[in-house]
Design a protein around this motif. Structure first.
Motif, PDB file in Angstrom:
ATOM      1  N   LYS A   1       0.833  -1.211   0.000  1.00  0.00           N
ATOM      2  CA  LYS A   1       0.000   0.000   0.000  1.00  0.00           C
ATOM      3  C   LYS A   1       0.863   1.254   0.000  1.00  0.00           C
ATOM      4  O   LYS A   1       0.604   2.214  -0.741  1.00  0.00           O
ATOM      5  CB  LYS A   1      -0.923  -0.025   1.219  1.00  0.00           C
ATOM      6  CG  LYS A   1      -1.877   1.153   1.297  1.00  0.00           C
ATOM      7  CD  LYS A   1      -2.797   1.003   2.513  1.00  0.00           C
ATOM      8  CE  LYS A   1      -3.754   2.198   2.615  1.00  0.00           C
ATOM      9  NZ  LYS A   1      -4.668   2.066   3.780  1.00  0.00           N
ATOM     10  N   ASN A   2       1.927   1.267   0.799  1.00  0.00           N
ATOM     11  CA  ASN A   2       2.803   2.433   0.888  1.00  0.00           C
ATOM     12  C   ASN A   2       3.643   2.630  -0.369  1.00  0.00           C
ATOM     13  O   ASN A   2       3.957   3.770  -0.740  1.00  0.00           O
ATOM     14  CB  ASN A   2       3.709   2.326   2.112  1.00  0.00           C
ATOM     15  CG  ASN A   2       2.983   2.741   3.389  1.00  0.00           C
ATOM     16  OD1 ASN A   2       2.734   3.920   3.633  1.00  0.00           O
ATOM     17  ND2 ASN A   2       2.608   1.753   4.196  1.00  0.00           N
ATOM     18  N   ILE A   3       4.002   1.541  -1.028  1.00  0.00           N
ATOM     19  CA  ILE A   3       4.738   1.665  -2.298  1.00  0.00           C
ATOM     20  C   ILE A   3       3.863   2.353  -3.336  1.00  0.00           C
ATOM     21  O   ILE A   3       4.317   3.245  -4.067  1.00  0.00           O
ATOM     22  CB  ILE A   3       5.194   0.277  -2.797  1.00  0.00           C
ATOM     23  CG1 ILE A   3       6.328  -0.253  -1.917  1.00  0.00           C
ATOM     24  CG2 ILE A   3       5.667   0.355  -4.244  1.00  0.00           C
ATOM     25  CD1 ILE A   3       6.761  -1.665  -2.244  1.00  0.00           C
ATOM     26  N   ILE A   4       2.592   1.947  -3.408  1.00  0.00           N
ATOM     27  CA  ILE A   4       1.664   2.563  -4.373  1.00  0.00           C
ATOM     28  C   ILE A   4       1.489   4.046  -4.062  1.00  0.00           C
ATOM     29  O   ILE A   4       1.513   4.897  -4.964  1.00  0.00           O
ATOM     30  CB  ILE A   4       0.307   1.823  -4.349  1.00  0.00           C
ATOM     31  CG1 ILE A   4       0.485   0.374  -4.832  1.00  0.00           C
ATOM     32  CG2 ILE A   4      -0.724   2.559  -5.205  1.00  0.00           C
ATOM     33  CD1 ILE A   4      -0.727  -0.513  -4.591  1.00  0.00           C
ATOM     34  N   THR A   5       1.337   4.367  -2.781  1.00  0.00           N
ATOM     35  CA  THR A   5       1.182   5.771  -2.375  1.00  0.00           C
ATOM     36  C   THR A   5       2.434   6.580  -2.732  1.00  0.00           C
ATOM     37  O   THR A   5       2.352   7.710  -3.230  1.00  0.00           O
ATOM     38  CB  THR A   5       0.924   5.856  -0.858  1.00  0.00           C
ATOM     39  OG1 THR A   5      -0.238   5.094  -0.543  1.00  0.00           O
ATOM     40  CG2 THR A   5       0.722   7.298  -0.422  1.00  0.00           C
ATOM     41  N   MET A   6       3.617   5.999  -2.471  1.00  0.00           N
ATOM     42  CA  MET A   6       4.880   6.681  -2.770  1.00  0.00           C
ATOM     43  C   MET A   6       5.020   6.926  -4.268  1.00  0.00           C
ATOM     44  O   MET A   6       5.443   8.006  -4.697  1.00  0.00           O
ATOM     45  CB  MET A   6       6.055   5.838  -2.273  1.00  0.00           C
ATOM     46  CG  MET A   6       7.424   6.437  -2.589  1.00  0.00           C
ATOM     47  SD  MET A   6       8.787   5.392  -2.000  1.00  0.00           S
ATOM     48  CE  MET A   6       8.540   3.935  -3.029  1.00  0.00           C
ATOM     49  N   ALA A   7       4.655   5.933  -5.092  1.00  0.00           N
ATOM     50  CA  ALA A   7       4.756   6.082  -6.541  1.00  0.00           C
ATOM     51  C   ALA A   7       3.883   7.230  -7.033  1.00  0.00           C
ATOM     52  O   ALA A   7       4.303   8.032  -7.878  1.00  0.00           O
ATOM     53  CB  ALA A   7       4.363   4.778  -7.227  1.00  0.00           C
TER      54      ALA A   7
ATOM     55  N   ALA B   1       2.997   9.828  -5.340  1.00  0.00           N
ATOM     56  CA  ALA B   1       3.619  11.081  -4.897  1.00  0.00           C
ATOM     57  C   ALA B   1       4.764  11.482  -5.820  1.00  0.00           C
ATOM     58  O   ALA B   1       5.090  12.668  -5.937  1.00  0.00           O
ATOM     59  CB  ALA B   1       4.115  10.931  -3.469  1.00  0.00           C
ATOM     60  N   LEU B   2       5.364  10.499  -6.473  1.00  0.00           N
ATOM     61  CA  LEU B   2       6.464  10.763  -7.409  1.00  0.00           C
ATOM     62  C   LEU B   2       5.970  10.875  -8.848  1.00  0.00           C
ATOM     63  O   LEU B   2       6.768  10.847  -9.789  1.00  0.00           O
ATOM     64  CB  LEU B   2       7.503   9.633  -7.316  1.00  0.00           C
ATOM     65  CG  LEU B   2       8.231   9.497  -5.973  1.00  0.00           C
ATOM     66  CD1 LEU B   2       9.086   8.230  -5.954  1.00  0.00           C
ATOM     67  CD2 LEU B   2       9.100  10.718  -5.697  1.00  0.00           C
ATOM     68  N   ASN B   3       4.639  10.974  -9.023  1.00  0.00           N
ATOM     69  CA  ASN B   3       4.021  11.107 -10.359  1.00  0.00           C
ATOM     70  C   ASN B   3       4.304   9.895 -11.240  1.00  0.00           C
ATOM     71  O   ASN B   3       4.528  10.023 -12.442  1.00  0.00           O
ATOM     72  CB  ASN B   3       4.506  12.382 -11.061  1.00  0.00           C
ATOM     73  CG  ASN B   3       4.048  13.633 -10.339  1.00  0.00           C
ATOM     74  OD1 ASN B   3       2.895  13.722  -9.887  1.00  0.00           O
ATOM     75  ND2 ASN B   3       4.943  14.611 -10.225  1.00  0.00           N
ATOM     76  N   MET B   4       4.287   8.721 -10.631  1.00  0.00           N
ATOM     77  CA  MET B   4       4.484   7.487 -11.376  1.00  0.00           C
ATOM     78  C   MET B   4       3.227   6.626 -11.276  1.00  0.00           C
ATOM     79  O   MET B   4       2.621   6.523 -10.213  1.00  0.00           O
ATOM     80  CB  MET B   4       5.674   6.693 -10.814  1.00  0.00           C
ATOM     81  CG  MET B   4       7.018   7.384 -10.948  1.00  0.00           C
ATOM     82  SD  MET B   4       8.323   6.485 -10.059  1.00  0.00           S
ATOM     83  CE  MET B   4       8.405   4.985 -11.021  1.00  0.00           C
ATOM     84  N   SER B   5       2.853   6.028 -12.403  1.00  0.00           N
ATOM     85  CA  SER B   5       1.771   5.050 -12.383  1.00  0.00           C
ATOM     86  C   SER B   5       2.323   3.741 -11.833  1.00  0.00           C
ATOM     87  O   SER B   5       3.542   3.540 -11.778  1.00  0.00           O
ATOM     88  CB  SER B   5       1.215   4.837 -13.790  1.00  0.00           C
ATOM     89  OG  SER B   5       0.705   6.045 -14.307  1.00  0.00           O
ATOM     90  N   THR B   6       1.441   2.830 -11.433  1.00  0.00           N
ATOM     91  CA  THR B   6       1.907   1.559 -10.871  1.00  0.00           C
ATOM     92  C   THR B   6       1.273   0.375 -11.594  1.00  0.00           C
ATOM     93  O   THR B   6       0.122   0.417 -12.014  1.00  0.00           O
ATOM     94  CB  THR B   6       1.569   1.460  -9.370  1.00  0.00           C
ATOM     95  OG1 THR B   6       0.175   1.742  -9.173  1.00  0.00           O
ATOM     96  CG2 THR B   6       2.397   2.417  -8.561  1.00  0.00           C
ATOM     97  N   LEU B   7       2.084  -0.660 -11.738  1.00  0.00           N
ATOM     98  CA  LEU B   7       1.640  -1.931 -12.318  1.00  0.00           C
ATOM     99  C   LEU B   7       2.230  -3.023 -11.438  1.00  0.00           C
ATOM    100  O   LEU B   7       3.437  -3.043 -11.209  1.00  0.00           O
ATOM    101  CB  LEU B   7       2.136  -2.068 -13.756  1.00  0.00           C
ATOM    102  CG  LEU B   7       1.673  -3.283 -14.571  1.00  0.00           C
ATOM    103  CD1 LEU B   7       1.840  -3.000 -16.066  1.00  0.00           C
ATOM    104  CD2 LEU B   7       2.421  -4.568 -14.227  1.00  0.00           C
TER     105      LEU B   7
END
Length: 644
Positions: free
Chosen positions: A582-588, A590-596
């Motif tokens: 959950k925190n990795i997704i939130t951090m991504a 915040a860094l303007n990165m999408s997640t997969l």
């Protein structure tokens, strides 16, 4: 300073000072050969003169007094024997039968004194009769021109010789002006010829010395390693081959060792290039000493190879390990060793070293192992590796390698939004080869660029085929190895391929694994910037699988973060894993990165990811990699709905 230079030039002109051993030997060899020529001529001349004098005594008209005959015959005989002794010793020196250089030098001086004395005496007799001093001139030419003397010796000896001759002549019959002039001209001519011969021979010797020195350096470079000073691999292979083909050597007693220094890379980065090289030199000297009498070589970087007798191997390796631990570095240095025993004399050292290296690499990440011998269980794996390397070109040409596509799903809608291109090798001999096998092998041997660029080309052809059939275009992500960035002009080659097939860059995503970016590589950064400036989306693959994820996020810019579910094994019922994800997704975000998130295999994981804002999902829950034809069939029958 200027005065010293002039003094050195003057000393050089007169031949004062020490010469190198090479130049001294060069002069000796030259003088020995010249002595042979001179003494040969003198022997023939004196033999002729003795026979001539002897025959003249039997003729009434030419007979001389007994006193004249005895004196002249004795002079000829003394010079003949002096020449004969010098001739014999010169031959012995040439054939290396006598190494007593000073004995030859003494004989040379004795011959020279006798020859000059002979010349003075005979010329004095001729002078009394009103004849020229041809004999003295001839003898001085023999002594000072054919044999090279230092100019200072030539000046002294000739001055003494010609001065003594002039005094004797002038005593018996006052010298005329013409005699003085002729004697002076002969003196100067022979003196200058002798000095010129010396300086000419000196230049030749110095030139040859420089050439031999250069050849010595080239020879050393051809057989030794520049960094460590021990044998290079070319010399190692030739020496090893010679040893193995020696019938007197028991082949079963030999063993090849491949040594890998652990943590040398960290030492090199911390202490610098020069200290790293100094360490390698020290290590090379150490293993040469410990494996005395063996063939030792620097393989590459922090790797060394040894061909030695199988005697106290463990004890010797432990000595090296103890020495590594005792070195004054705050880095723990270790040693991994692989070995291989040649089975017959036909085993090539190149193959033997590869086997030992392979054995070493199998324990590289196993901390409880530091030695392993190559065995039959490794042979099949090694043969498979060799097969992969030897057949990659044919596999590409005949398309045994095919591109499969794994679906990427929009987490919110559950629809198909992208594909990942993956290579599959269907080999006629091995069948389906595991990607883990051939990808790792191709990376190890720097051949992975062939596979990756083949995939790029096939993906472009795939898009052309899809457009020709008026089917929907689905974006594809492409994986690239760290080796690609070193082996080819990656950004330019990918761009050229897309332009060749007129493919829209928005359809291509560039995937780079986290481990690729573990080094602060300026060249790699520049290539990624080039991709971005060319309009490609950059994806960070396998985030969390390596050890430097946060540092990578700080140093590089990516559009998409692909989260590796493997490092969250045991996701079900593991609250810590859920919090981390959950925190990795939130951090991504915040860094303007999408997640997969890849590797999703359960409905539970999918629901969690969707609820916590992960945009895209990939894994066996939604489909395994498949050929494009199968994929579009599933799209056609509605198994996948497109996220338009």
């Amino acid at each position: 300073m200027e005065k010293n230079k002039k003094l050195e030039k003057l000393k050089h002109f007169f031949g004062i000072g020490k010469h190198s051993d090479y130049i001294n030997e060069y002069f000796d060899k030259s003088n020995i050969r010249s002595s042979l020529y001179v003494t040969s001529v003198v022997l023939v001349l004196e033999l002729f003169m003795m026979l001539n004098v002897l025959l003249r005594q039997f003729d009434e008209e030419t007979r001389r007094t007994t006193e004249w005959f005895v004196i002249h015959f004795s002079c000829f005989l003394v010079l003949f024997f002096a020449a004969l002794v010098l001739f014999v010793y010169s031959i012995r020196h040439l054939k290396k039968l006598s190494e007593k250089r000073y004995t030859w030098e003494i004989i040379k001086y004795i011959f020279s004194v006798i020859a000059i004395a002979f010349g003075i005496y005979i010329s004095l007799l001729d002078y009394k009769k009103g004849e020229q001093f041809i004999t003295l001139m001839t003898m001085t030419i023999f002594v000072f021109c054919f044999v090279v003397w230092r100019p200072v010796y030539t000046i002294v000896l000739m001055s003494v010789s010609y001065g003594l001759f002039f005094i004797l002549c002038n005593k018996f019959l006052p010298a005329t002006y013409a005699t003085k002039v002729n004697l002076t001209i002969v003196f100067i001519t022979i003196l200058m010829s002798a000095m010129n011969a010396y300086h000419q021979k000196l230049k030749e010797a110095q030139k040859d010395e420089r050439l031999e020195h250069a050849q010595g350096i080239l020879l050393k470079l051809s057989i030794s390693d520049e960094v460590t000073g021990i044998a290079n691999m070319h010399f190692f292979r030739s020496q090893a081959l010679e040893l193995m083909h020696d019938k007197s050597v028991d082949i079963s007693s030999l063993i090849f060792l491949f040594l890998d220094i652990e943590n040398f890379k960290i030492l090199n980065e911390k202490y610098g290039f020069w200290e790293g090289n100094a360490f390698l030199k020290k290590f090379a000297d150490m293993i040469e000493k410990i494996f005395s009498g063996s063939i030792v070589a620097h393989f590459s970087n922090d790797n060394f190879v040894v061909l030695t007798k199988d005697e106290a191997i463990e004890e010797k390796l432990n000595t090296i390990r103890r020495n590594l631990l005792s070195m004054n570095y705050d880095i723990k240095l270790g040693l991994k060793v692989g070995s291989y025993r040649p089975r017959d004399r036909e085993c090539l050292p190149l193959i033997a070293c590869d086997h030992a290296r392979y054995a070493c690499y199998t324990i590289k990440k196993r901390y409880n192992y530091d030695y392993r011998e190559y065995d039959d269980s490794m042979a099949n794996d090694f043969q498979k590796k060799q097969y992969i390397i030897n057949n990659i070109d044919e596999a590409i040409k005949k398309e045994y390698i095919k591109v499969f596509y794994q679906p990427v799903i929009n987490a919110k809608t559950g629809k198909l939004c992208g594909l990942e291109a993956l290579a599959r090798w269907d080999d006629p001999q091995y069948g389906f080869l595991s990607p883990a096998d051939f990808i790792q092998t191709l990376e190890e041997y720097y051949q992975i660029y062939k596979l990756d660029m083949f995939v790029v080309e096939k993906v472009c052809q795939h898009f052309v085929h899809i457009m020709e059939r008026n089917l929907p275009l689905i974006p594809v992500s492409l994986n690239f190895s760290r080796r690609d960035f070193d082996s080819i002009n990656l950004a330019e080659d990918v761009e050229a391929c897309l332009q060749k097939y007129n493919i829209d860059k928005k359809l291509i995503h560039i995937e780079v694994t986290e481990s690729t970016l573990s080094e602060n590589d300026e060249k790699l950064k520049e290539i990624l910037k080039r991709f971005r400036s060319n309009g490609y989306a950059l994806w960070l693959d396998d985030f969390g699988a390596g050890y430097s994820g946060l540092n990578v996020l700080k140093e590089y810019d990516f559009d998409m973060m692909k989260i590796d579910m493997k490092f969250l094994s045991g996701f079900s019922g593991n609250e810590k894993a859920r919090h981390i994800l959950k925190n990795i997704i939130t951090m991504a975000k915040a860094l303007n990165m999408s997640t997969l998130t890849e590797g999703v295999e359960t409905e539970e994981a999918y629901q969690f990811l969707r609820e916590n804002g992960c945009e895209q999902i990939q894994g066996y829950l939604f489909g395994r990699p498949m050929p494009d034809k199968e994929l579009y069939e599933k799209v056609k029958i509605g198994m996948y709905q497109l996220d338009v």
